[in-house]
Write a protein that holds these residues in place. Structure first.
Motif, short mmCIF file in Angstrom:
data_model
loop_
_atom_site.label_atom_id
_atom_site.label_comp_id
_atom_site.label_asym_id
_atom_site.label_seq_id
_atom_site.Cartn_x
_atom_site.Cartn_y
_atom_site.Cartn_z
N GLU A 1 0.83 -1.20 0.00
CA GLU A 1 0.00 0.00 0.00
C GLU A 1 0.87 1.26 0.00
OE1 GLU A 1 -3.87 1.52 -0.25
OE2 GLU A 1 -3.27 -0.59 -0.11
N LEU A 2 1.96 1.21 0.75
CA LEU A 2 2.88 2.35 0.79
C LEU A 2 3.54 2.56 -0.56
CD1 LEU A 2 4.19 4.52 2.55
CD2 LEU A 2 5.90 2.84 3.25
N ALA A 3 3.94 1.48 -1.21
CA ALA A 3 4.55 1.59 -2.53
C ALA A 3 3.56 2.18 -3.54
CB ALA A 3 5.05 0.22 -3.00
N ALA A 4 2.30 1.77 -3.43
CA ALA A 4 1.28 2.30 -4.33
C ALA A 4 1.08 3.81 -4.10
CB ALA A 4 -0.04 1.56 -4.13
N VAL B 1 11.38 5.15 15.02
CA VAL B 1 11.80 6.39 15.67
C VAL B 1 11.02 7.51 15.01
CG1 VAL B 1 13.75 7.91 16.18
CG2 VAL B 1 14.10 5.44 16.06
N ASP B 2 10.01 8.01 15.70
CA ASP B 2 9.13 8.97 15.04
C ASP B 2 8.85 10.21 15.87
OD1 ASP B 2 7.52 7.89 16.97
OD2 ASP B 2 5.79 7.57 15.68
N ASP B 3 9.65 10.44 16.92
CA ASP B 3 9.53 11.70 17.65
C ASP B 3 10.83 11.96 18.38
OD1 ASP B 3 9.47 10.00 19.83
OD2 ASP B 3 7.45 10.49 20.45
N HIS B 4 10.92 13.12 19.03
CA HIS B 4 12.18 13.50 19.65
C HIS B 4 12.52 12.59 20.82
CE1 HIS B 4 15.47 16.09 20.76
NE2 HIS B 4 15.02 16.17 21.99
N ALA C 1 6.26 8.71 6.12
CA ALA C 1 7.43 8.98 5.30
C ALA C 1 8.64 9.30 6.17
CB ALA C 1 7.15 10.13 4.34
N ALA C 2 8.42 9.97 7.30
CA ALA C 2 9.52 10.25 8.23
C ALA C 2 9.90 9.02 9.03
CB ALA C 2 9.12 11.39 9.16
N ARG C 3 8.91 8.30 9.53
CA ARG C 3 9.18 7.16 10.42
C ARG C 3 9.74 5.96 9.68
NH1 ARG C 3 6.46 4.62 15.26
NH2 ARG C 3 6.74 2.38 15.00
N VAL C 4 9.11 5.59 8.57
CA VAL C 4 9.46 4.35 7.88
C VAL C 4 10.49 4.58 6.78
CG1 VAL C 4 8.54 2.42 6.53
CG2 VAL C 4 7.19 3.38 8.40
N LEU C 5 10.25 5.61 5.96
CA LEU C 5 11.11 5.85 4.80
C LEU C 5 12.29 6.75 5.12
CD1 LEU C 5 8.30 6.48 2.14
CD2 LEU C 5 9.44 4.32 2.70
N ARG C 6 12.22 7.50 6.24
CA ARG C 6 13.26 8.45 6.64
C ARG C 6 13.51 9.49 5.55
NH1 ARG C 6 17.28 3.93 9.14
NH2 ARG C 6 18.89 5.55 9.07
N ARG C 7 12.44 9.86 4.87
CA ARG C 7 12.49 10.91 3.85
C ARG C 7 11.94 12.19 4.50
NH1 ARG C 7 13.03 8.55 -1.35
NH2 ARG C 7 12.10 10.39 -2.32
N TYR C 8 12.79 12.81 5.32
CA TYR C 8 12.33 13.86 6.22
C TYR C 8 11.93 15.13 5.47
CZ TYR C 8 14.48 10.69 9.57
OH TYR C 8 14.82 9.58 10.31
#
Length: 867
Positions: free
Chosen positions: A209-212, A484-487, A289-296
């Motif tokens: 689903e994420l790839a789509a 890792v999705d927050d400070h 996108a930040a948590r899984v893909l690290r595309r900040y």
């Protein structure tokens, strides 16, 4: 509901029309009083139908509800119920949720028997709206009772979906997250949007689903998403609302499901059109996108787009949750933490207006955690946390209350000087009772447990209980479920790595270099992406690694860089911690005199933080270092009597207030506003009559802004080369730019170094203060202040305070320039991309035309025409 629109004299006039004396009104029997309100209500209702104003509607509903027991005609009762529904919705639009709740409840009371059969839509809507208001008001039992009615009376899948959506919100508030997810799965399947089953297949479904979603977004320019059509399908819109309701519980109990839900919202919106809450779907995708893909950077851009989309759609009820997600899970990896605090403040205000208590409570938790991470003064943070606890307990937000309780206890430990050096047992004595501890061990309370264990890890480390820190860090990391999705999650990694590198731990445990390297690599990435928040942490980890490897010269340099980076970015706690670790490093190598300086800085830093227990621990364990270093520091300064006295008013800012000003500067990204704030802060801090900002650009110094106290205004631009101005002591500015050392001249015209400066010769100026602004060792600019009325206007204490301001100003200006350049580059890239798309479209059309002209059919047509 109170009347908001009618003054007392008009109410009196109406009473006189009805031959009722206001003073005698209170003495009337209940039946006669109701009759008065009924007559007033019918008059107001007639006026409401003529004027069609909200005020007339509210007045009519108010009086008719008071006279409702006298209304027996079913049609009139049904009309009153419909009026209460309309008035309640108007009240909610105005943010008056308690008044709206009263109106919806009055509407339910007015419904005649059999309304779910005769007036089903009105009856269902009244119960749904009342249930939502009851939930927002913390009356969960009433909310569940109303939802039971809805479940029994729902006629369609859409109505059942609405009831399930409301019940999911109640379950989330109560911490019944597994039940919320299960109910959401049932509701979505009913609408034709199934969630993947439990088990290993769920991760594969989430990845697909994420790839789509990534592929679908990749074919569109992000700004074009603002112009996507609205979904006309009511089932799609209902599904999007259910998916939004499931994000928080899924994020806690099943991250792969959370990924699937975020991506599914995007895919549904792109396939069927935007459905009211699509802006939340894009924000949820930014989170993933930040948590899984690290595309900040991509995540931040999409988050900003979601905010703009919501502004355009005019849905204030989403404002709180959008800013919480952006501030907690995205911007912490792209911007200074002060930007997150700004987002949380806006979320708090929006949550109060709209009654979004679940996300309002999340804003409270993240505000407390970020302020703790910044090292804001403990007492101020504790006071704010107490206010937050009162709020979330009234809202009965159990998970938020547990999390904030963990913050409160950590602050108590830091501030209680009698506990210096003591660490609480990890499992006992840390919670109010066994029931609280049982709650933390429940899987559904993993988010609150993570807060508790993460902060306990930090307290253990500060108390030199390294085994306890490892144990608490392991418990916290287990509840992060690999993400890792927050400070706070980055803090767990940071303290775990510091603990593994601790020489006290290494003596009794084999050092796991693989783990250390993996943690350090993550901070290398974050430090590159967001140096404001993570560069000093990465430098400190590298310093500790160099110490552990015996690379003393490298360690010395890295410790100093970490301390400086933490200082200029306003991380008081981390500056103190880096100073302490550096002092221990020098002490272990026999450099006691150097250790004095760093340990004194650490002690002073912990006191500034308000961590009395930690400061006292250092005093007890290293009394010879802290006491002697403090004495040396006092002796190194000239006595107060030897400092030049100032006849001007004393500075209006102390060190703490100046730190606040400095942080405000770091959060300002608009250059013009930053320049104005900076010069006003410099003028107030130094007591200067005039302040000038000079920036270093392309090897040249240019005057960018000036504040003149006599005229009271700030002049911004145009930029003027320093060499071409005669309005300030240019030689002083150039000297400071070259040496990067501060200058405070008590009588500038008599200083031999600048004797040839024409401005000083002609102006008769008495006092000058000039400070270099440096960022990461490079000159950013120069702050220049002058006072022509008094010799020695700038005292030593003011110079120190303004030196801190200059350090913070360098960071703020660097960030603002980088932000401006990034925006300019982004606009240029978008323009180029748009031009490229247009060019590709033109070339494609030309190619198609050529193909048509070259086809056999076209050739045959031309031959026939020639004949």
């Amino acid at each position: 509901m109170k009347l908001l629109c009618k003054p007392a004299d008009e109410r009196t006039a109406r009473a006189q029309v009805l031959k009722v004396d206001i003073d005698a009104y209170a003495a009337l029997p209940d039946a006669e009083r109701r009759a008065v309100h009924l007559r007033l209500g019918r008059m107001a209702e007639a006026r409401s139908q003529r004027e069609r104003s909200d005020e007339a509607l509210f007045e009519a509903a108010h009086h008719l509800n008071l006279g409702a027991p006298l209304i027996v005609e079913p049609r009139e009762r049904a009309a009153l119920a419909a009026m209460n529904l309309a008035a309640g919705r108007k009240a909610r639009e105005r943010g008056a949720t308690p008044a709206a709740a009263d109106l919806f409840e009055a509407g339910i009371a007015a419904l005649p028997d059999g309304s779910f059969k005769r007036d089903h839509e009105i009856a269902f809507s009244l119960h749904a709206e009342a249930a939502e208001c009851a939930h927002l008001g913390g009356r969960l039992e009433r909310a569940e009772a109303l939802l039971d009615v809805l479940a029994a009376e729902a006629r369609s899948d859409l109505e059942r979906a609405r009831a399930h959506e409301l019940r999911i919100a109640v379950y989330t508030t109560q911490g019944r997250l597994d039940e919320a997810v299960a109910l959401g799965k049932t509701a979505l399947a009913m609408l034709g949007v199934p969630l993947p089953e439990d088990g290993p297949g769920r991760k594969a479904a989430a990845d697909a689903e994420l790839a789509a979603a990534r592929a679908a977004l990749g074919t569109r320019r992000l700004k074009d998403l603002l112009d996507e059509p609205e979904a006309s399908d009511a089932r799609t819109r209902a599904a999007l609302r259910l998916l939004m309701a499931l994000m928080l519980p899924a994020a806690t109990v099943n991250p792969p499901l959370c990924t699937f839900i975020a991506a599914r919202q995007v895919n549904l919106s792109l396939e069927h059109g935007h459905g009211g809450v699509s802006s939340y779907g894009y924000m949820a995708y930014a989170w993933v996108a930040a948590r899984v893909l690290r595309r900040y950077d991509e995540a931040y851009e999409l988050g900003q787009l979601a905010l703009e989309m919501n502004e355009r759609s005019g849905q204030p009820e989403l404002s709180c949750r959008l800013r919480v997600v952006l501030g907690a899970h995205v911007s912490v990896f792209t911007d200074h933490l002060l930007s997150s605090l700004d987002l949380f403040q806006a979320a708090l205000e929006a949550g109060h207006r709209t009654g979004d208590l679940t996300y309002l409570s999340q804003a409270c938790v993240h505000t407390a955690l970020v302020r703790f991470g910044l090292g804001d003064e403990c007492e101020a943070v504790r006071a704010e946390v107490d206010g937050f606890l009162s709020l979330v307990r009234r809202a009965r937000e159990e998970l938020a209350a547990l999390a904030l309780t963990g913050v409160r206890r950590a602050l108590d430990d830091l501030m209680d000087a009698t506990r210096a050096g003591a660490s609480r047992p990890p499992s006992h004595g840390d919670l109010d009772d066994a029931a609280d501890e049982a709650k933390l061990s429940a899987p559904a309370h993993g988010a609150a447990a993570r807060v508790h264990y993460a902060l306990r890890q930090q307290i253990c480390f500060l108390n030199e209980d390294y085994e306890g820190a490892l144990r608490m860090g392991s418990l916290a990391e287990a509840r992060m479920q690999g993400g890792v999705d927050d400070h706070l999650a980055t803090e767990v990694f940071f303290y775990t790595c510091l603990t593994l590198l601790s020489p006290a731990l290494a003596r009794g445990r084999q050092l796991t270099t693989v783990s250390v390297a993996s943690y350090r690599d993550r901070f290398s990435e974050w430090g590159e992406r967001c140096p404001d928040n993570y560069r000093h942490k990465h430098l400190l980890l590298r310093a500790e690694s160099a110490r552990a490897a015996g690379e003393e010269l490298a360690a010395m340099k890295l410790y100093d860089q970490a301390i400086e980076s933490a200082k200029v970015n306003g991380f008081v706690r981390d500056e103190a911690l880096a100073s302490e670790l550096c002092a221990k490093f020098h002490l272990a190598s026999g450099r006691e005199r150097i250790a004095h300086v760093y340990m004194a800085d650490a002690h002073e830093g912990y006191l500034r933080w308000g961590a009395q227990a930690k400061a006292r621990q250092l005093s007890r364990k290293y009394p010879h270092l802290v006491a002697r270093a403090a004495l040396v520091g006092q002796q190194s300064r000239p006595p107060e009597s030897s400092l030049p006295a100032s006849t001007e008013r004393p500075t209006s800012l102390d060190a703490f207030a100046l730190l606040r000003v400095s942080r405000a500067l770091c959060g300002e990204l608009v250059l013009e506003r930053l320049f104005e704030r900076l010069l006003r802060a410099l003028s107030e801090s130094a007591g200067a009559q005039r302040a000038v900002l000079v920036l270093a650009r392309d090897g040249a110094l240019t005057i960018e802004a000036e504040l003149d106290g006599d005229r009271g205004g700030v002049r911004l631009g145009p930029a003027t080369p320093l060499d071409s101005t005669a309005d300030l002591a240019a030689s002083v500015v150039q000297h400071v730019a070259q040496t990067q050392q501060p200058i405070a001249l008590t009588s500038a015209a008599l200083d031999e170094r600048f004797a040839d400066d024409p401005y000083l010769l002609e102006g008769g100026l008495r006092s000058i203060l000039c400070l270099a602004m440096t960022h990461q060792g490079r000159l950013t600019g120069v702050l220049y202040a002058e006072n022509g009325a008094t010799a020695g206007a700038f005292r030593a204490g003011q110079v120190e305070l303004c030196g801190l301001l200059a350090s913070q100003a360098a960071v703020a200006v660097h960030n603002a320039l980088r932000h401006r350049d990034a925006q300019s580059t982004s606009r240029e890239l978008r323009r180029c991309n748009e031009a490229l798309v247009d060019e590709v479209a033109r070339l494609t059309e030309e190619l198609r035309a050529c193909n048509r002209d070259a086809s056999p059919t076209s050739e045959l047509r031309r031959c026939n025409e020639a004949r």
